[in-house]
Design an enzyme around this catalytic site. Sequence first.
Site, PDB file in Angstrom:
ATOM      1  N   ASP A 106      -8.024   0.863   0.466  1.00 35.13           N
ATOM      2  CA  ASP A 106      -7.257   1.638  -0.505  1.00 35.13           C
ATOM      3  C   ASP A 106      -7.372   3.143  -0.289  1.00 35.13           C
ATOM      4  OD1 ASP A 106      -6.213  -0.525  -1.988  1.00 35.13           O
ATOM      5  OD2 ASP A 106      -8.193  -0.861  -2.822  1.00 35.13           O
ATOM      6  N   HIS A 160     -17.418  -1.658  -0.754  1.00 34.77           N
ATOM      7  CA  HIS A 160     -16.821  -2.996  -0.684  1.00 34.77           C
ATOM      8  C   HIS A 160     -17.925  -4.038  -0.768  1.00 34.77           C
ATOM      9  CE1 HIS A 160     -14.459  -6.398   0.806  1.00 34.77           C
ATOM     10  NE2 HIS A 160     -13.414  -5.706   0.383  1.00 34.77           N
TER      11      HIS A 160
END
Length: 454
Positions: free
Chosen positions: A364, A306
């Site tokens: 996710d 991320h």
Amino acid sequence: MSDYTLSDETGAGATRLPLMKATLGHDAIDVRHLLDGSHVTTYDPGFSSTASCSSAITYVDGEKGVLLYRGYAIDELVEKSSFVEVAYLLLFGELPLPKELAKFEYDIIHHTMLHEQITSFYHGFRRDAHPMAVMLGVVGALSAFYPDSINVYDPMQRLVSIDRLVAKLPTITAMAYKYTVGQPFVYPRNDLDYCSNFLHMMFSVPAEAYVPNPIFTKAMNALLIVQADHEQNASTSTVRTVGSSRANPFACVAAGISSLWGPIHGGANEAVVAMLQELGSVAALPDAIRRAKDKNDPFRLMGFGHRVYKSYDPRATVMKRIYGELLDELDLGDDPLFEMAKELEKLALEDDYFVSRKLYPNVDFYSGLIMKALGFPINMFTSIFALSRTTGWLAHWKEMIEDPDQRITRPRQLYVGPTLRSYVNLDARSTTNGTASKMPSGPAMPSEASIVGG
Ligand code: CMC
């Protein structure tokens, strides 16, 4: 507020730049007037170090793994709140009073239906169209149905548009699914809460009664809350950019859906489950780790890494817990994909490549497994993310329009192209101008007539 001083290497002088204070996280150097007093801009592709706006909606501490909506921790909201209440919080800044929540719920419930003519849009798509393609078309088309709510300068019209979008996204999403499986569209029911109504529109059929399972509704509520906002991510920044030209909110949300669709943004939830299914077993995981580390192999561990989180994504913590609870409550036993996911996480977090780059599971990684357990087909995962994120997009769109500092988005660039040169006539051009290597090689592109199918 103290100032920053930027020294100019050319000796032309120094520029004083004000410092803007954050309530949490990084302060910002205000470079808005940099070009007034110097001849340089800032260079920051991907905005790694640039605050594109000030915002009071969501706070992310990437080092500590903290996510707050309007100051409230994400795990506490998942435990105690409903998605509609969280939508109110994101949009209006405070948890609602009982009568405010009742009015907001009433407004949302009474905007869930679509204009009947919108169904003809669905019939214009191929049955095998990706639901995200259908959704971005239908959401954009809403602006043609509500010309009364596209005047973004009218605060009342802005609120009506927000209600319409929050209310209609579940209907639009469920209809995209029903169309792909060839079942009749299911109309919303005003006696159901937001999550149960969505499950009803997704899974009920005219032939038999459908009672939403409260365990599913609870998991759905958690899923929607966790995905509702994440400050200035790619799709939210897209919505703000499109909205900065004062485009209507339906067009802005359609643009957000387009951005979210990408496989390294919201599309990653589909990609994670597809990756696990393709790998097939725990035995295949070490090779997947090896491939993810190989710079000559485009394979990446989907659901890992991320831009902001350099520790465990708090959304992944919530999603992993909810998924575990779902398996227990439904008494489903062990899901081989969950076992693979946990093992992949373990292998990655023991590997120096992932540890040194601070690559942890992101939202996710486990959200797709929850959606799969709830019965959603893989190609619906990103659409459900879009349905949830619409609330965050609208909160940012509203905040941007109300912010007197906001201007049309118009970044500068570092120009690295040719300097001024004279036009060369076609017959006088060299055969080696270098562009041949940049053109696609091989046979000519197929004509449209030969590729139309399905
Ligand atoms: N697998 C293997 N290597 C990775 C991965 C990964 N998933 N993610 C990052 N890296 C490596 C990358 O190759 C680079 O290595 P090096 O420094 O040796 O060149 C380093 O880690 C930094 O990566 P980056 O691509 O420069 O980081 P970024 O901040 O530009 O990208 C990201 C962040 C999320 C796009 C990226 O981590 C990624 O592609 N992850 C997989 C897709 C994914 O799960 N996306 C969902 C993101 S969270 C939800 C959302 O946005 O909707």
